[in-house]
Design a protein around this motif. Sequence first.
Motif, PDB file in Angstrom:
ATOM      1  N   LEU A 264       0.845  -1.202   0.000  1.00  0.00           N
ATOM      2  CA  LEU A 264       0.000   0.000   0.000  1.00  0.00           C
ATOM      3  C   LEU A 264       0.882   1.255   0.000  1.00  0.00           C
ATOM      4  CD1 LEU A 264      -2.621  -1.140   2.659  1.00  0.00           C
ATOM      5  CD2 LEU A 264      -2.751  -1.368   0.176  1.00  0.00           C
ATOM      6  N   LYS A 265       0.451   2.212  -0.795  1.00  0.00           N
ATOM      7  CA  LYS A 265       1.220   3.447  -0.896  1.00  0.00           C
ATOM      8  C   LYS A 265       0.320   4.639  -0.595  1.00  0.00           C
ATOM      9  CE  LYS A 265       4.615   1.906  -4.331  1.00  0.00           C
ATOM     10  NZ  LYS A 265       5.202   2.166  -5.671  1.00  0.00           N
ATOM     11  N   ALA A 266       0.853   5.585   0.246  1.00  0.00           N
ATOM     12  CA  ALA A 266       0.143   6.834   0.588  1.00  0.00           C
ATOM     13  C   ALA A 266       1.163   7.986   0.648  1.00  0.00           C
ATOM     14  CB  ALA A 266      -0.585   6.696   1.909  1.00  0.00           C
ATOM     15  N   THR A 267       0.728   9.142   0.321  1.00  0.00           N
ATOM     16  CA  THR A 267       1.633  10.313   0.308  1.00  0.00           C
ATOM     17  C   THR A 267       1.034  11.440   1.160  1.00  0.00           C
ATOM     18  OG1 THR A 267       0.581  11.151  -1.706  1.00  0.00           O
ATOM     19  CG2 THR A 267       2.550   9.779  -1.955  1.00  0.00           C
ATOM     20  N   ASP A 268       1.929  12.291   1.711  1.00  0.00           N
ATOM     21  CA  ASP A 268       1.531  13.470   2.505  1.00  0.00           C
ATOM     22  C   ASP A 268       2.397  14.629   2.045  1.00  0.00           C
ATOM     23  OD1 ASP A 268       1.027  15.433   4.487  1.00  0.00           O
ATOM     24  OD2 ASP A 268       0.563  13.838   5.945  1.00  0.00           O
ATOM     25  N   ILE A 269       1.786  15.673   1.541  1.00  0.00           N
ATOM     26  CA  ILE A 269       2.542  16.781   0.949  1.00  0.00           C
ATOM     27  C   ILE A 269       3.200  17.658   2.009  1.00  0.00           C
ATOM     28  CG2 ILE A 269       1.149  16.792  -1.134  1.00  0.00           C
ATOM     29  CD1 ILE A 269      -0.407  19.179  -0.017  1.00  0.00           C
ATOM     30  N   ASP A 270       2.863  17.418   3.274  1.00  0.00           N
ATOM     31  CA  ASP A 270       3.545  18.170   4.319  1.00  0.00           C
ATOM     32  C   ASP A 270       5.008  17.766   4.401  1.00  0.00           C
ATOM     33  OD1 ASP A 270       1.259  19.588   5.053  1.00  0.00           O
ATOM     34  OD2 ASP A 270       0.565  17.957   6.378  1.00  0.00           O
ATOM     35  N   GLU A 271       5.757  18.544   5.090  1.00  0.00           N
ATOM     36  CA  GLU A 271       7.173  18.239   5.243  1.00  0.00           C
ATOM     37  C   GLU A 271       7.464  17.886   6.696  1.00  0.00           C
ATOM     38  OE1 GLU A 271       8.965  21.241   1.810  1.00  0.00           O
ATOM     39  OE2 GLU A 271       9.356  21.636   3.933  1.00  0.00           O
ATOM     40  N   GLY A 272       8.659  17.270   6.845  1.00  0.00           N
ATOM     41  CA  GLY A 272       9.051  16.928   8.208  1.00  0.00           C
ATOM     42  C   GLY A 272       8.174  15.840   8.762  1.00  0.00           C
ATOM     43  N   GLN A 273       7.957  15.919  10.076  1.00  0.00           N
ATOM     44  CA  GLN A 273       7.159  14.893  10.728  1.00  0.00           C
ATOM     45  C   GLN A 273       5.716  14.900  10.260  1.00  0.00           C
ATOM     46  OE1 GLN A 273       7.590  15.417  14.960  1.00  0.00           O
ATOM     47  NE2 GLN A 273       9.562  14.338  15.018  1.00  0.00           N
ATOM     48  N   ASN A 274       5.236  16.051   9.816  1.00  0.00           N
ATOM     49  CA  ASN A 274       3.865  16.102   9.325  1.00  0.00           C
ATOM     50  C   ASN A 274       3.684  15.304   8.032  1.00  0.00           C
ATOM     51  OD1 ASN A 274       3.079  17.757  11.441  1.00  0.00           O
ATOM     52  ND2 ASN A 274       3.575  19.640  10.327  1.00  0.00           N
ATOM     53  N   GLY A 275       4.792  14.976   7.384  1.00  0.00           N
ATOM     54  CA  GLY A 275       4.723  14.200   6.138  1.00  0.00           C
ATOM     55  C   GLY A 275       5.139  12.742   6.301  1.00  0.00           C
ATOM     56  N   GLU A 276       5.650  12.365   7.470  1.00  0.00           N
ATOM     57  CA  GLU A 276       6.028  10.957   7.725  1.00  0.00           C
ATOM     58  C   GLU A 276       4.772  10.132   8.055  1.00  0.00           C
ATOM     59  OE1 GLU A 276       8.997  10.734  10.677  1.00  0.00           O
ATOM     60  OE2 GLU A 276      10.439  12.018   9.588  1.00  0.00           O
ATOM     61  N   ILE A 277       4.700   8.989   7.374  1.00  0.00           N
ATOM     62  CA  ILE A 277       3.450   8.184   7.452  1.00  0.00           C
ATOM     63  C   ILE A 277       3.731   6.833   8.093  1.00  0.00           C
ATOM     64  CG2 ILE A 277       1.623   7.055   6.111  1.00  0.00           C
ATOM     65  CD1 ILE A 277       2.046   9.248   3.985  1.00  0.00           C
ATOM     66  N   LYS A 278       2.789   6.406   8.902  1.00  0.00           N
ATOM     67  CA  LYS A 278       2.767   5.055   9.447  1.00  0.00           C
ATOM     68  C   LYS A 278       1.425   4.413   9.085  1.00  0.00           C
ATOM     69  CE  LYS A 278       6.060   4.909  13.214  1.00  0.00           C
ATOM     70  NZ  LYS A 278       6.734   3.761  12.646  1.00  0.00           N
ATOM     71  N   PHE A 279       1.516   3.112   8.701  1.00  0.00           N
ATOM     72  CA  PHE A 279       0.313   2.384   8.289  1.00  0.00           C
ATOM     73  C   PHE A 279      -0.155   1.475   9.431  1.00  0.00           C
ATOM     74  CE2 PHE A 279       2.803   3.306   4.522  1.00  0.00           C
ATOM     75  CZ  PHE A 279       1.862   3.794   3.637  1.00  0.00           C
ATOM     76  N   SER A 280      -1.443   1.352   9.512  1.00  0.00           N
ATOM     77  CA  SER A 280      -2.028   0.480  10.536  1.00  0.00           C
ATOM     78  C   SER A 280      -3.430   0.047  10.092  1.00  0.00           C
ATOM     79  CB  SER A 280      -2.089   1.180  11.896  1.00  0.00           C
ATOM     80  OG  SER A 280      -2.956   2.300  11.835  1.00  0.00           O
ATOM     81  N   PHE A 281      -3.907  -0.988  10.766  1.00  0.00           N
ATOM     82  CA  PHE A 281      -5.292  -1.394  10.525  1.00  0.00           C
ATOM     83  C   PHE A 281      -6.228  -0.389  11.132  1.00  0.00           C
ATOM     84  CE2 PHE A 281      -3.141  -5.580  10.375  1.00  0.00           C
ATOM     85  CZ  PHE A 281      -3.521  -5.974   9.097  1.00  0.00           C
ATOM     86  N   GLY A 282      -7.435  -0.301  10.614  1.00  0.00           N
ATOM     87  CA  GLY A 282      -8.435   0.599  11.165  1.00  0.00           C
ATOM     88  C   GLY A 282      -8.737   0.245  12.605  1.00  0.00           C
ATOM     89  N   GLU A 283      -9.216   1.247  13.339  1.00  0.00           N
ATOM     90  CA  GLU A 283      -9.461   1.056  14.758  1.00  0.00           C
ATOM     91  C   GLU A 283     -10.533   0.008  15.023  1.00  0.00           C
ATOM     92  OE1 GLU A 283     -10.362   4.799  16.462  1.00  0.00           O
ATOM     93  OE2 GLU A 283      -8.335   5.639  16.219  1.00  0.00           O
ATOM     94  N   ARG A 284     -11.459  -0.116  14.130  1.00  0.00           N
ATOM     95  CA  ARG A 284     -12.558  -1.077  14.329  1.00  0.00           C
ATOM     96  C   ARG A 284     -12.383  -2.342  13.485  1.00  0.00           C
ATOM     97  NH1 ARG A 284     -14.118   4.041  14.513  1.00  0.00           N
ATOM     98  NH2 ARG A 284     -14.305   4.184  12.260  1.00  0.00           N
ATOM     99  N   THR A 285     -11.137  -2.704  13.234  1.00  0.00           N
ATOM    100  CA  THR A 285     -10.863  -3.936  12.475  1.00  0.00           C
ATOM    101  C   THR A 285     -11.223  -5.160  13.315  1.00  0.00           C
ATOM    102  OG1 THR A 285      -9.066  -2.843  11.294  1.00  0.00           O
ATOM    103  CG2 THR A 285      -9.094  -5.269  11.283  1.00  0.00           C
ATOM    104  N   PRO A 286     -11.995  -6.126  12.772  1.00  0.00           N
ATOM    105  CA  PRO A 286     -12.384  -7.329  13.539  1.00  0.00           C
ATOM    106  C   PRO A 286     -11.178  -8.179  13.930  1.00  0.00           C
ATOM    107  CG  PRO A 286     -13.747  -7.090  11.578  1.00  0.00           C
ATOM    108  CD  PRO A 286     -12.622  -6.103  11.434  1.00  0.00           C
ATOM    109  N   ALA A 287     -11.363  -8.904  15.007  1.00  0.00           N
ATOM    110  CA  ALA A 287     -10.279  -9.773  15.483  1.00  0.00           C
ATOM    111  C   ALA A 287      -9.933 -10.851  14.462  1.00  0.00           C
ATOM    112  CB  ALA A 287     -10.681 -10.417  16.810  1.00  0.00           C
ATOM    113  N   SER A 288     -10.925 -11.283  13.667  1.00  0.00           N
ATOM    114  CA  SER A 288     -10.652 -12.320  12.654  1.00  0.00           C
ATOM    115  C   SER A 288      -9.672 -11.819  11.608  1.00  0.00           C
ATOM    116  CB  SER A 288     -11.958 -12.759  11.986  1.00  0.00           C
ATOM    117  OG  SER A 288     -12.615 -11.647  11.372  1.00  0.00           O
ATOM    118  N   VAL A 289      -9.717 -10.522  11.300  1.00  0.00           N
ATOM    119  CA  VAL A 289      -8.775  -9.948  10.341  1.00  0.00           C
ATOM    120  C   VAL A 289      -7.399  -9.788  10.986  1.00  0.00           C
ATOM    121  CG1 VAL A 289      -8.253  -7.914   8.933  1.00  0.00           C
ATOM    122  CG2 VAL A 289     -10.596  -8.786   9.049  1.00  0.00           C
TER     123      VAL A 289
END
Length: 832
Positions: A264-289
């Motif tokens: 998966l690819k995502a971009t943030d046009i901000d610079e510095g820490q505002n542009g650094e991205i971390k990926f995670s599952f959604g907060e309401r992701t089921p336990a089976s997933v």
Amino acid sequence: MTKRMGYRDWRWLAIWWHHFFLLWSTIDGQTRYTISEELKQGSVVGNLAKDLGLGLSEVFDRKLRVASEAGKQYFNVDAGKGELVVNERIDRETLCGQSASCVLPLQVVIENPLQLHRIEVEIRDINDNSPSFLTKELTVKIVELTVAGTRFPLESAEDPDAGSNSLKSYTISKDECFTLKVKELGNGKKIPELVLEKPLDREKKSVHKLLLTALDGGTPVRSGTAEITITVLDVNDNFPVFEKSVYKVSIHENSAKGTFMIKLKATDIDEGQNGEIKFSFGERTPASVLSTFNMDPDTGDLFLKGDLDFERATTYDIDITARDKGIPEMEGHCRVQVEVIDVNDNSPEIVLTSQPNPVRENAPSGTVVALISARDLDSGNNGKVTLQLPRGYPFSLKPSFSNNYALVTSGVLDRESFSEYNIEITATDSGSPPLTTKKTIPVTIIDVNDNPPKFSQPFYNVYLKENGLPGSMLSSVSASDLDFGENAKISYSILDSKAQDVSVSSYVYMNTDNGSIYSMHSFDYEKLKVFQILVQAKDHGSPSLSSNATVHVFILDQNDNAPAVIYPSAALGSLSHQKMPRSAKAGYLVTKVTAVDADSGHNAWISYKLVEATDTSLFSVNLYTGEVRTKRAVSEQDDSSQRLLIDIQDDGEPVQSATVTLAILVEDGLHELISDLRQKAPEPSKKSGRITLYLIISLASVSVLSLVTFVILAVKCVRNSRSSGSCCMRRDDLDGYKNPNRNLQIQLNTDGPIKYVEVLGEDMLSQSQSFRSCLSPMSEFSDFTFVKPSSTTDFKEMINVLDASLPDSAWTFESQQVSTVVTCSLIVTLGY
């Protein structure tokens, strides 16, 4: 979480059965009922007996029952009314989830005879569930510089109901900065989105609280709410953006753990820490997933973490969040749709719809033995199942509908060859590679009475000594029957037959249980030598079968008869008077003692022995012929009265004997007296001359006939002795020569080493003649002797004794009547 998985499983199962019964209904008409969910136990679904055309008595007698393939017995049959009733509470959402159609297939099994019907029960939804949010309090963070019109996806509510009772719309409480929009996905799912109507001003209002309401379409309407807390963030005014809002990926269900799926690819046009991205599952992701997949937070790589099972879940919808490190954090969202590809990882299953019935061995082809169905949890070709039987079995599978079969007979059954078949049925799916399952079905063959009893041998030979004790066992016959049970139980009996015009059952009796034969009285060889017993073995089957065997009983002779003296006759006393001339030379035949024995074989071999004599040097007795001859010439010094005691013994064990005493008168001038009488006798008249001529002719005829008979007999004996060692001619072979009167009878006795021929002549009004010739293997010649005549009465008794003593193999020749008295001695020497 668990409820969602159950919904997907039942949804898949309901869709599969829906398509299956849609296909079936086009082939075979079937009964269908419609009920609402949540009915009470005992609620009537429909009159099943009436719809199937059965009477109320048949419901109980034929054991009408219902089998569900859903895992639980939701329905039952009221045997008294024939109605299909609810057995336990039905929750449509548990069975079919939110599927538009919820049809529960049932198997109706009717026994005696076996029948299988399919019925469908459609479960209608009622509005018994309210929409609900997984999280009652939602938190949304929005930067104050967010552009108006920006949308923020909110959590979707879930409503287990289907159709019009399912989730229909969302509403939100009024707020000047926010409105609500509903986004519909391709699968019909609705996602509420919070829309920013105008920029936020954190300094004026940093927190906004809204009430989100979900409404269904039921009557009355049911609803569920969640509270939304919106926090306005400062500074970081750009959020990560994914290349796609929705990613699609496919993976085989047998993929190994750790398999890479997608980046998966995502971009943030901000610079510095505002542009650094971390990926995670959604907060309401089921336990089976979470237990199945894994996300690399730095690279956005999605990996397989657990095991996949197409039969448990065919698709996964995974919400992914990309957050920057700004303050406040900004996040972007996307969804990954994972499609699980089915592989052939489930073996087919063989299900016995009914237990196999025992089959009679004479059952016709096509007799139903058992009902069988096959199923496979896989889909497509992986779930197509074919059944096969091994070759050489007299059974076949007859398809009925879909994957249901009837196991029927297809050949001749023989319990005696195979009393039970273990039929191995092989189920194979069409996957690649195909998977196979085997199931063994035992089929018992019931015996019928198709095999008669069989004796161990068709003929039995029994040798029984005469004079045995009554009640002794003669023999035992045995028969066997290949059948089973009562069909193999055997009873023995004696069939009605006769021996010497007497029923055999008066001689012997038989034990009906074990086939032992016992004598009822003692047997006499001289009266009965052989007889046959026809025995029968009958089984206890219905109808019963039987077979026969013959028992030949041979009576063995015992030495129970003493020799009987025929000549000289002792009718006038035990002393026999004989005369001889004093001029007799050595070898002179004084007389001949003749005796017979009613026994046979060795028991009838007779020997003669001189035990006492006035002068033992004067007389001798031939051991085998009984001839009494002079050992030397008679002298003047010899007494004129001589007494001889001759002992006659047989060769039996124990020895039987008889004695005869001869008183011999030695006379002087016996020949001269006869000559003088001849000289002084007057000349015979013409009439007496004719009589003399007749006598001479008769004597010549008898002599010639005897000579011819002996020659023929000697030739036959020489020829037959090379093969059998005995001379034998049956009486019935000479039936053409028989005369109603016993006149001249020639008998050859071939029993034992002593062989003798007797010629018997009898006139109804005159005296009789007896001619006896003994052929002994102990000498090289045989004698033919005319025996002096005796009275008619005595001779008849002698004939009776001879008839009783001679075996059936003796032969008889009868000629014309001879009415004369002859006293002479004729010696005929035959080569032996």
